[in-house]
Design a protein around this motif. Structure first.
Motif, PDB file in Angstrom:
ATOM      1  N   ASP A  34      19.816  60.628  39.070  1.00 41.22           N
ATOM      2  CA  ASP A  34      20.573  59.767  39.966  1.00 41.22           C
ATOM      3  C   ASP A  34      20.463  58.304  39.542  1.00 41.22           C
ATOM      4  OD1 ASP A  34      22.113  60.078  42.594  1.00 41.22           O
ATOM      5  OD2 ASP A  34      20.799  58.369  43.017  1.00 41.22           O
ATOM      6  N   ILE A  35      19.280  57.895  39.145  1.00 43.08           N
ATOM      7  CA  ILE A  35      19.065  56.502  38.745  1.00 43.08           C
ATOM      8  C   ILE A  35      19.718  56.232  37.390  1.00 43.08           C
ATOM      9  CG2 ILE A  35      17.285  54.848  38.052  1.00 43.08           C
ATOM     10  CD1 ILE A  35      15.526  56.099  40.306  1.00 43.08           C
ATOM     11  N   VAL A  36      19.573  57.145  36.459  1.00 45.23           N
ATOM     12  CA  VAL A  36      20.208  56.977  35.139  1.00 45.23           C
ATOM     13  C   VAL A  36      21.721  56.885  35.294  1.00 45.23           C
ATOM     14  CG1 VAL A  36      20.707  58.172  32.958  1.00 45.23           C
ATOM     15  CG2 VAL A  36      18.357  58.052  33.809  1.00 45.23           C
ATOM     16  N   GLY A  37      22.303  57.764  36.130  1.00 43.34           N
ATOM     17  CA  GLY A  37      23.746  57.722  36.361  1.00 43.34           C
ATOM     18  C   GLY A  37      24.177  56.437  37.036  1.00 43.34           C
ATOM     19  N   SER A  38      23.376  55.964  37.979  1.00 47.06           N
ATOM     20  CA  SER A  38      23.702  54.722  38.674  1.00 47.06           C
ATOM     21  C   SER A  38      23.656  53.524  37.733  1.00 47.06           C
ATOM     22  CB  SER A  38      22.736  54.506  39.844  1.00 47.06           C
ATOM     23  OG  SER A  38      22.946  55.467  40.856  1.00 47.06           O
ATOM     24  N   LYS A  39      22.700  53.512  36.824  1.00 55.40           N
ATOM     25  CA  LYS A  39      22.623  52.409  35.858  1.00 55.40           C
ATOM     26  C   LYS A  39      23.855  52.374  34.958  1.00 55.40           C
ATOM     27  CE  LYS A  39      18.905  51.312  33.709  1.00 55.40           C
ATOM     28  NZ  LYS A  39      17.725  51.409  32.828  1.00 55.40           N
ATOM     29  N   ALA A  40      24.299  53.521  34.526  1.00 52.93           N
ATOM     30  CA  ALA A  40      25.503  53.575  33.694  1.00 52.93           C
ATOM     31  C   ALA A  40      26.721  53.108  34.493  1.00 52.93           C
ATOM     32  CB  ALA A  40      25.730  54.992  33.170  1.00 52.93           C
ATOM     33  N   HIS A  41      26.794  53.527  35.755  1.00 52.97           N
ATOM     34  CA  HIS A  41      27.896  53.113  36.622  1.00 52.97           C
ATOM     35  C   HIS A  41      27.912  51.597  36.793  1.00 52.97           C
ATOM     36  CE1 HIS A  41      30.954  53.575  39.678  1.00 52.97           C
ATOM     37  NE2 HIS A  41      30.197  52.965  40.595  1.00 52.97           N
ATOM     38  N   VAL A  42      26.749  51.021  36.968  1.00 50.40           N
ATOM     39  CA  VAL A  42      26.644  49.574  37.143  1.00 50.40           C
ATOM     40  C   VAL A  42      27.074  48.833  35.869  1.00 50.40           C
ATOM     41  CG1 VAL A  42      24.969  47.693  37.419  1.00 50.40           C
ATOM     42  CG2 VAL A  42      24.937  49.644  38.983  1.00 50.40           C
ATOM     43  N   LYS A  43      26.637  49.328  34.725  1.00 49.20           N
ATOM     44  CA  LYS A  43      27.050  48.704  33.462  1.00 49.20           C
ATOM     45  C   LYS A  43      28.567  48.711  33.331  1.00 49.20           C
ATOM     46  CE  LYS A  43      22.944  49.931  30.690  1.00 49.20           C
ATOM     47  NZ  LYS A  43      22.479  48.568  30.353  1.00 49.20           N
ATOM     48  N   LEU A  45      30.765  48.900  35.832  1.00 53.22           N
ATOM     49  CA  LEU A  45      31.346  47.991  36.826  1.00 53.22           C
ATOM     50  C   LEU A  45      31.299  46.547  36.338  1.00 53.22           C
ATOM     51  CD1 LEU A  45      29.948  49.444  40.206  1.00 53.22           C
ATOM     52  CD2 LEU A  45      32.257  49.705  39.266  1.00 53.22           C
ATOM     53  N   ALA A  46      30.236  46.190  35.649  1.00 53.41           N
ATOM     54  CA  ALA A  46      30.150  44.829  35.095  1.00 53.41           C
ATOM     55  C   ALA A  46      31.137  44.658  33.948  1.00 53.41           C
ATOM     56  CB  ALA A  46      28.732  44.546  34.617  1.00 53.41           C
ATOM     57  N   LYS A  47      31.302  45.670  33.131  1.00 53.64           N
ATOM     58  CA  LYS A  47      32.212  45.602  31.972  1.00 53.64           C
ATOM     59  C   LYS A  47      33.646  45.355  32.414  1.00 53.64           C
ATOM     60  CE  LYS A  47      33.650  48.267  27.875  1.00 53.64           C
ATOM     61  NZ  LYS A  47      35.075  48.472  28.160  1.00 53.64           N
ATOM     62  N   VAL A  48      34.054  45.993  33.537  1.00 50.87           N
ATOM     63  CA  VAL A  48      35.444  45.837  33.998  1.00 50.87           C
ATOM     64  C   VAL A  48      35.589  44.696  34.997  1.00 50.87           C
ATOM     65  CG1 VAL A  48      35.938  48.260  33.561  1.00 50.87           C
ATOM     66  CG2 VAL A  48      35.194  47.557  35.852  1.00 50.87           C
ATOM     67  N   GLY A  49      34.493  43.956  35.282  1.00 50.89           N
ATOM     68  CA  GLY A  49      34.576  42.761  36.120  1.00 50.89           C
ATOM     69  C   GLY A  49      34.453  42.994  37.607  1.00 50.89           C
ATOM     70  N   ILE A  50      34.094  44.190  38.015  1.00 50.34           N
ATOM     71  CA  ILE A  50      33.908  44.455  39.450  1.00 50.34           C
ATOM     72  C   ILE A  50      32.582  43.870  39.931  1.00 50.34           C
ATOM     73  CG2 ILE A  50      33.595  46.298  41.153  1.00 50.34           C
ATOM     74  CD1 ILE A  50      35.577  47.973  39.503  1.00 50.34           C
ATOM     75  N   LEU A  51      31.575  43.871  39.092  1.00 53.36           N
ATOM     76  CA  LEU A  51      30.302  43.203  39.366  1.00 53.36           C
ATOM     77  C   LEU A  51      30.127  42.058  38.378  1.00 53.36           C
ATOM     78  CD1 LEU A  51      27.765  46.166  39.856  1.00 53.36           C
ATOM     79  CD2 LEU A  51      28.894  44.827  41.629  1.00 53.36           C
ATOM     80  N   THR A  52      29.430  41.024  38.807  1.00 53.34           N
ATOM     81  CA  THR A  52      29.068  39.962  37.870  1.00 53.34           C
ATOM     82  C   THR A  52      27.922  40.459  36.995  1.00 53.34           C
ATOM     83  OG1 THR A  52      27.394  38.964  39.292  1.00 53.34           O
ATOM     84  CG2 THR A  52      29.686  38.226  39.595  1.00 53.34           C
ATOM     85  N   LYS A  54      25.138  39.048  36.532  1.00 51.21           N
ATOM     86  CA  LYS A  54      23.869  38.868  37.247  1.00 51.21           C
ATOM     87  C   LYS A  54      23.659  39.976  38.269  1.00 51.21           C
ATOM     88  CE  LYS A  54      21.072  35.635  39.932  1.00 51.21           C
ATOM     89  NZ  LYS A  54      20.521  36.736  40.749  1.00 51.21           N
ATOM     90  N   GLU A  55      24.718  40.314  38.997  1.00 56.29           N
ATOM     91  CA  GLU A  55      24.604  41.389  39.976  1.00 56.29           C
ATOM     92  C   GLU A  55      24.211  42.701  39.277  1.00 56.29           C
ATOM     93  OE1 GLU A  55      27.817  40.174  43.478  1.00 56.29           O
ATOM     94  OE2 GLU A  55      28.531  41.080  41.600  1.00 56.29           O
ATOM     95  N   ALA A  56      24.881  42.967  38.168  1.00 54.13           N
ATOM     96  CA  ALA A  56      24.588  44.194  37.444  1.00 54.13           C
ATOM     97  C   ALA A  56      23.151  44.206  36.944  1.00 54.13           C
ATOM     98  CB  ALA A  56      25.551  44.352  36.271  1.00 54.13           C
ATOM     99  N   LEU A  57      22.694  43.072  36.414  1.00 55.71           N
ATOM    100  CA  LEU A  57      21.328  42.995  35.898  1.00 55.71           C
ATOM    101  C   LEU A  57      20.309  43.173  37.022  1.00 55.71           C
ATOM    102  CD1 LEU A  57      19.543  42.534  33.428  1.00 55.71           C
ATOM    103  CD2 LEU A  57      19.627  40.067  33.920  1.00 55.71           C
ATOM    104  N   ASP A  58      20.570  42.533  38.155  1.00 49.85           N
ATOM    105  CA  ASP A  58      19.657  42.666  39.298  1.00 49.85           C
ATOM    106  C   ASP A  58      19.567  44.126  39.757  1.00 49.85           C
ATOM    107  OD1 ASP A  58      19.138  39.977  39.276  1.00 49.85           O
ATOM    108  OD2 ASP A  58      20.491  39.483  40.942  1.00 49.85           O
ATOM    109  N   ILE A  59      20.727  44.790  39.839  1.00 49.59           N
ATOM    110  CA  ILE A  59      20.739  46.191  40.283  1.00 49.59           C
ATOM    111  C   ILE A  59      20.022  47.080  39.270  1.00 49.59           C
ATOM    112  CG2 ILE A  59      22.202  48.192  40.767  1.00 49.59           C
ATOM    113  CD1 ILE A  59      24.276  46.229  41.917  1.00 49.59           C
ATOM    114  N   THR A 212      31.630  54.922  30.612  1.00 55.21           N
ATOM    115  CA  THR A 212      30.558  55.574  31.372  1.00 55.21           C
ATOM    116  C   THR A 212      30.107  56.855  30.676  1.00 55.21           C
ATOM    117  OG1 THR A 212      31.571  54.752  33.411  1.00 55.21           O
ATOM    118  CG2 THR A 212      29.880  56.436  33.640  1.00 55.21           C
ATOM    119  N   ALA A 213      31.091  57.640  30.248  1.00 51.47           N
ATOM    120  CA  ALA A 213      30.765  58.894  29.555  1.00 51.47           C
ATOM    121  C   ALA A 213      29.962  58.622  28.290  1.00 51.47           C
ATOM    122  CB  ALA A 213      32.050  59.656  29.222  1.00 51.47           C
TER     123      ALA A 213
END
Length: 459
Positions: A34-43, A45-52, A54-59, A212-213
């Motif tokens: 779950d955590i590994v998948g969430s980290k990939a999802h966050v990366k 989201l940052a790549k496409v500009g949905i998260l900044t 900094k937000e991605a790094l913090d998460i 993500t894949a």
């Protein structure tokens, strides 16, 4: 703890209903996935500009902290949470506040759990494969050491023809090699990423599913979002493959149990893999082999249970599918333990070589070779078969073997026999004149072992 879906509801869920619905008691096994998948999802989201960034790094950093804390025991998974996904997200929000609430953007628990399960099954496929490869190494060692250890081969549990321990164990090498091939095939089919499928219809966010894949080691994203969240074929295939592994282990167990019996005494199981009786001091029981045989039905049950669960489920996700986890977890643990224990048992097995050879000698296992001798001297096979049948009846009456008959006795049944019959029907000749690929002769087995050694080296 507040639920992720609580906004729609005006009253609390009944506690009994909540407990019945919750999955955290078993899906907590998926915390790493779950955590590994969430980290990939966050990366992503940052790549496409949905998260900044900094937000991605913090998460990401906090997800790493959660993972480390779970594994070092400083963070205990709260089983009052509905599932592992809720627990991880709640921990993140507690630490990061609104930033943590952004983790779930662009995904559903449906594609999240589908991802977690694929990651978990993929990892367990690889772990089982490693155990099977080690097991095959033990079988190959036994084959190498027993090229000339003659034993009877059986059909219908009746002695049939002489073979060797190397040849017999080689049959199981082929079985477990096919098991590894099945695991590889399953991985090839399942290795596509469902994350981004949403609840069933994708999402309006501009997600980069290919990225993500790639981050998660998949070949690419799944191509239909409904199938992405509702597919459990890979779990069923895995349970099927595990059931076949257990079937092979059970057959092998049955033979070890028979060979270890007082009537056969072909092998002796090491004390470390045997138990005694609470009342009969002479007993040395093959409990590991018996338990492996018994647990086969348990693994079969998981396959039948999931097939039955899935047979009536309309598209897309339904809560019934939550049943896949306990079944898969139990089957995986059972099979892995059975392989490890069975491997240890046969690795320490002692072969009573003289007993095995005498058993082959005393069971008319050379009768086919006696018939072949006649055929090579011009007797039609059907006639040769009948002649040797009469010889066997004669030997049974006299309580002797074919090789114990005098030449005059043999000639009284067929005058084709000459002195060279005795060499033709010796056990070693019977084994070593079988030179075709896959046969038990030393030459044929050396060729097989060479190929199997290359296979293990390169797989």
């Amino acid at each position: 703890m507040a639920q992720l879906w609580g906004g729609r509801f005006t009253k609390e869920t009944d506690q009994l209903v909540y407990d019945f619905n919750a999955s955290i008691k078993f899906d907590k096994k998926l915390y790493r996935e779950d955590i590994v998948g969430s980290k990939a999802h966050v990366k992503m989201l940052a790549k496409v500009g949905i998260l900044t960034d900094k937000e991605a790094l913090d998460i990401e950093n906090e997800l790493d902290n959660i993972l480390e804390s779970i594994e070092d025991g400083s963070l205990v998974i709260d089983e009052t949470c509905e599932d592992i996904h809720s627990f991880v997200e709640a921990c993140l929000i507690k630490k990061l506040g609104d930033t943590g609430k952004k983790l779930h953007t662009g995904r559903s628990r449906n594609d999240q759990v589908a991802l977690d399960m694929r990651l978990y099954i993929r990892k367990k496929l690889e772990e089982i494969d490693v155990e099977l490869k080690d097991f095959l190494g033990v079988i190959l060692r036994i084959m190498n050491e027993n090229l000339t250890t003659v034993m009877p081969g059986f059909t219908h549990l009746q002695k049939a023809q002489p073979i060797t321990v190397a040849h017999h164990f080689g049959a199981y090498f082929e079985m477990f090699k096919r098991d590894r091939q099945r695991l590889f095939d399953i991985k090839e089919r399942m290795n596509f990423c469902p994350l981004g499928s949403g609840a069933l219809a994708g999402t309006t966010y501009n997600l980069d599913r290919e990225y993500t894949a790639e981050l998660l080691g998949f070949y690419g994203p799944t191509l239909n979002s409904m199938d992405g969240v509702s597919d459990r074929d890979y779990v069923i295939e895995f349970l099927s493959a595990l059931s076949i592994i257990m079937m092979h282990l059970s057959r092998f167990s049955e033979e070890v149990i028979i060979w270890n019996s007082n009537e056969y005494q072909f092998v002796e199981i090491d004390d470390a893999y045997s138990t005694g009786s609470s009342i009969m001091p002479q007993k040395k029981n093959p409990d590991i082999a018996e338990l492996v045989r018994g647990k086969t039905g348990r693994v079969y049950g998981t396959l039948m249970s999931l097939l039955t669960t899935m047979k009536g489920i309309p598209l897309a996700y339904n809560k019934d599918m939550q049943e896949d986890k306990e079944l898969a977890f139990d089957a995986i643990d059972t099979v892995k333990n059975c392989i490890i224990l069975f491997k240890g048992m046969i690795d320490t097995l002692k072969f009573n070589k003289d007993v095995m050879r005498n058993s082959a000698k005393n069971g008319f296992t050379n009768a086919t070779d006696a018939a072949d001798y006649l055929v090579k001297h011009g007797v039609p096979f059907r006639d040769a078969h009948g002649i040797v049948g009469r010889i066997v009846l004669y030997c049974i009456e006299k309580n002797i073997g074919i090789e114990d008959m005098k030449l005059s006795e043999l000639k009284s049944i067929s005058d084709v026999f000459e002195d060279d019959i005795y060499d033709a029907i010796s056990l070693d000749t019977c084994v070593n004149t079988r030179l075709t690929i896959g046969a038990p002769s030393v030459e044929a087995m050396k060729n097989s072992i060479k190929k199997e050694t290359e296979y293990l080296k390169n797989s």
